[in-house]
Design a protein around this motif. Structure first.
Motif, PDB file in Angstrom:
ATOM      1  N   ALA A   1       0.863  -1.176   0.000  1.00 29.22           N
ATOM      2  CA  ALA A   1       0.000   0.000   0.000  1.00 29.22           C
ATOM      3  C   ALA A   1       0.899   1.225   0.000  1.00 29.22           C
ATOM      4  O   ALA A   1       1.805   1.325   0.823  1.00 29.22           O
ATOM      5  CB  ALA A   1      -0.904  -0.001   1.221  1.00 29.22           C
ATOM      6  N   LEU A   2       0.645   2.148  -0.916  1.00 22.92           N
ATOM      7  CA  LEU A   2       1.508   3.330  -1.005  1.00 22.92           C
ATOM      8  C   LEU A   2       0.767   4.499  -1.626  1.00 22.92           C
ATOM      9  O   LEU A   2      -0.279   4.327  -2.246  1.00 22.92           O
ATOM     10  CB  LEU A   2       2.768   3.011  -1.811  1.00 22.92           C
ATOM     11  N   ALA A   3       1.355   5.680  -1.458  1.00 20.26           N
ATOM     12  CA  ALA A   3       0.821   6.899  -2.061  1.00 20.26           C
ATOM     13  C   ALA A   3       1.984   7.839  -2.357  1.00 20.26           C
ATOM     14  O   ALA A   3       3.019   7.787  -1.681  1.00 20.26           O
ATOM     15  CB  ALA A   3      -0.176   7.577  -1.125  1.00 20.26           C
ATOM     16  N   TYR A   4       1.798   8.692  -3.381  1.00 18.36           N
ATOM     17  CA  TYR A   4       2.814   9.700  -3.699  1.00 18.36           C
ATOM     18  C   TYR A   4       2.177  10.858  -4.461  1.00 18.36           C
ATOM     19  O   TYR A   4       1.045  10.760  -4.935  1.00 18.36           O
ATOM     20  CB  TYR A   4       3.989   9.100  -4.479  1.00 18.36           C
ATOM     21  N   VAL A   5       2.930  11.964  -4.583  1.00 16.96           N
ATOM     22  CA  VAL A   5       2.463  13.199  -5.210  1.00 16.96           C
ATOM     23  C   VAL A   5       3.392  13.569  -6.364  1.00 16.96           C
ATOM     24  O   VAL A   5       4.609  13.401  -6.254  1.00 16.96           O
ATOM     25  CB  VAL A   5       2.455  14.361  -4.187  1.00 16.96           C
ATOM     26  N   VAL A   6       2.799  14.108  -7.442  1.00 19.22           N
ATOM     27  CA  VAL A   6       3.563  14.663  -8.558  1.00 19.22           C
ATOM     28  C   VAL A   6       2.971  16.030  -8.875  1.00 19.22           C
ATOM     29  O   VAL A   6       1.755  16.169  -9.008  1.00 19.22           O
ATOM     30  CB  VAL A   6       3.490  13.767  -9.813  1.00 19.22           C
TER      31      VAL A   6
ATOM     32  N   MET B   1       7.806  17.485 -10.459  1.00 20.10           N
ATOM     33  CA  MET B   1       8.440  17.169  -9.170  1.00 20.10           C
ATOM     34  C   MET B   1       7.699  16.001  -8.536  1.00 20.10           C
ATOM     35  O   MET B   1       6.474  15.963  -8.554  1.00 20.10           O
ATOM     36  CB  MET B   1       8.407  18.376  -8.235  1.00 20.10           C
ATOM     37  N   THR B   2       8.464  15.075  -7.978  1.00 20.46           N
ATOM     38  CA  THR B   2       7.877  13.876  -7.395  1.00 20.46           C
ATOM     39  C   THR B   2       8.207  13.787  -5.916  1.00 20.46           C
ATOM     40  O   THR B   2       9.296  14.160  -5.493  1.00 20.46           O
ATOM     41  CB  THR B   2       8.419  12.629  -8.108  1.00 20.46           C
ATOM     42  N   SER B   3       7.281  13.241  -5.158  1.00 19.70           N
ATOM     43  CA  SER B   3       7.513  13.002  -3.731  1.00 19.70           C
ATOM     44  C   SER B   3       8.052  11.593  -3.530  1.00 19.70           C
ATOM     45  O   SER B   3       8.084  10.777  -4.457  1.00 19.70           O
ATOM     46  CB  SER B   3       6.209  13.150  -2.943  1.00 19.70           C
ATOM     47  N   SER B   4       8.397  11.319  -2.299  1.00 21.63           N
ATOM     48  CA  SER B   4       8.691   9.940  -1.911  1.00 21.63           C
ATOM     49  C   SER B   4       7.407   9.128  -2.008  1.00 21.63           C
ATOM     50  O   SER B   4       6.310   9.676  -1.988  1.00 21.63           O
ATOM     51  CB  SER B   4       9.204   9.909  -0.468  1.00 21.63           C
ATOM     52  N   MET B   5       7.556   7.805  -2.125  1.00 16.89           N
ATOM     53  CA  MET B   5       6.402   6.915  -2.001  1.00 16.89           C
ATOM     54  C   MET B   5       6.321   6.526  -0.539  1.00 16.89           C
ATOM     55  O   MET B   5       7.311   6.105   0.042  1.00 16.89           O
ATOM     56  CB  MET B   5       6.585   5.654  -2.843  1.00 16.89           C
TER      57      MET B   5
END
Length: 135
Positions: A64-69, A73-77
């Motif tokens: 289970a994971l989530a991240y932002v773009v 620019m990308t975030s950590s997962m």
């Protein structure tokens, strides 16, 4: 006469499916729904994501994971977990920026949830990629 009645009732039961085996019910769906807003933290170096997630009873979370773009620019997962009890759970997940700070405005959040049944035979997944407002 009795034999004819039994034969007729047997035929009716077969036609109506009364003698057919009952199929096992399919598991309910897996959800990892992203809320439409997310909060900037630490001057944009982190983002708090809001997720409503659920998985069927008798399953366990494998991944289970989530991240932002945002603007390339990308975030950590960031991983998360929930109990698989068939109920919806509200979660907050905090991710950090790998690049420059995130800014107020539109961004995309991706969530993913993969679960497996107790026998280890079946996996099901759910998730979402959604445009959100960073505030």
């Amino acid at each position: 006469m009795t034999r004819r009645l039994v034969l007729m009732l047997s035929t009716v039961a077969l036609v109506l499916g009364l003698g057919a085996p009952v199929a096992a019910a399919a598991p309910s769906s897996v959800q990892a729904d992203v809320r439409p807003v997310a909060d900037l933290l630490d001057g944009g170096l982190a983002v708090r994501i809001y997720i409503k997630a659920s998985c069927p009873e008798g399953y366990q979370v494998l991944e289970a994971l989530a991240y932002v773009v945002q603007d390339g620019m990308t975030s950590s997962m960031r991983g998360f977990t929930i109990p698989c009890d068939g109920r919806k759970h509200n979660l907050t997940v905090e991710v950090i920026s790998f690049d420059a700070p995130f800014t107020r405005g539109k961004a995309f959040v991706t969530s993913f949830l993969l679960v497996i049944d107790a026998a280890g035979q079946e996996t099901i997944s759910g998730g979402e990629r959604r445009q959100v407002d960073l505030r």
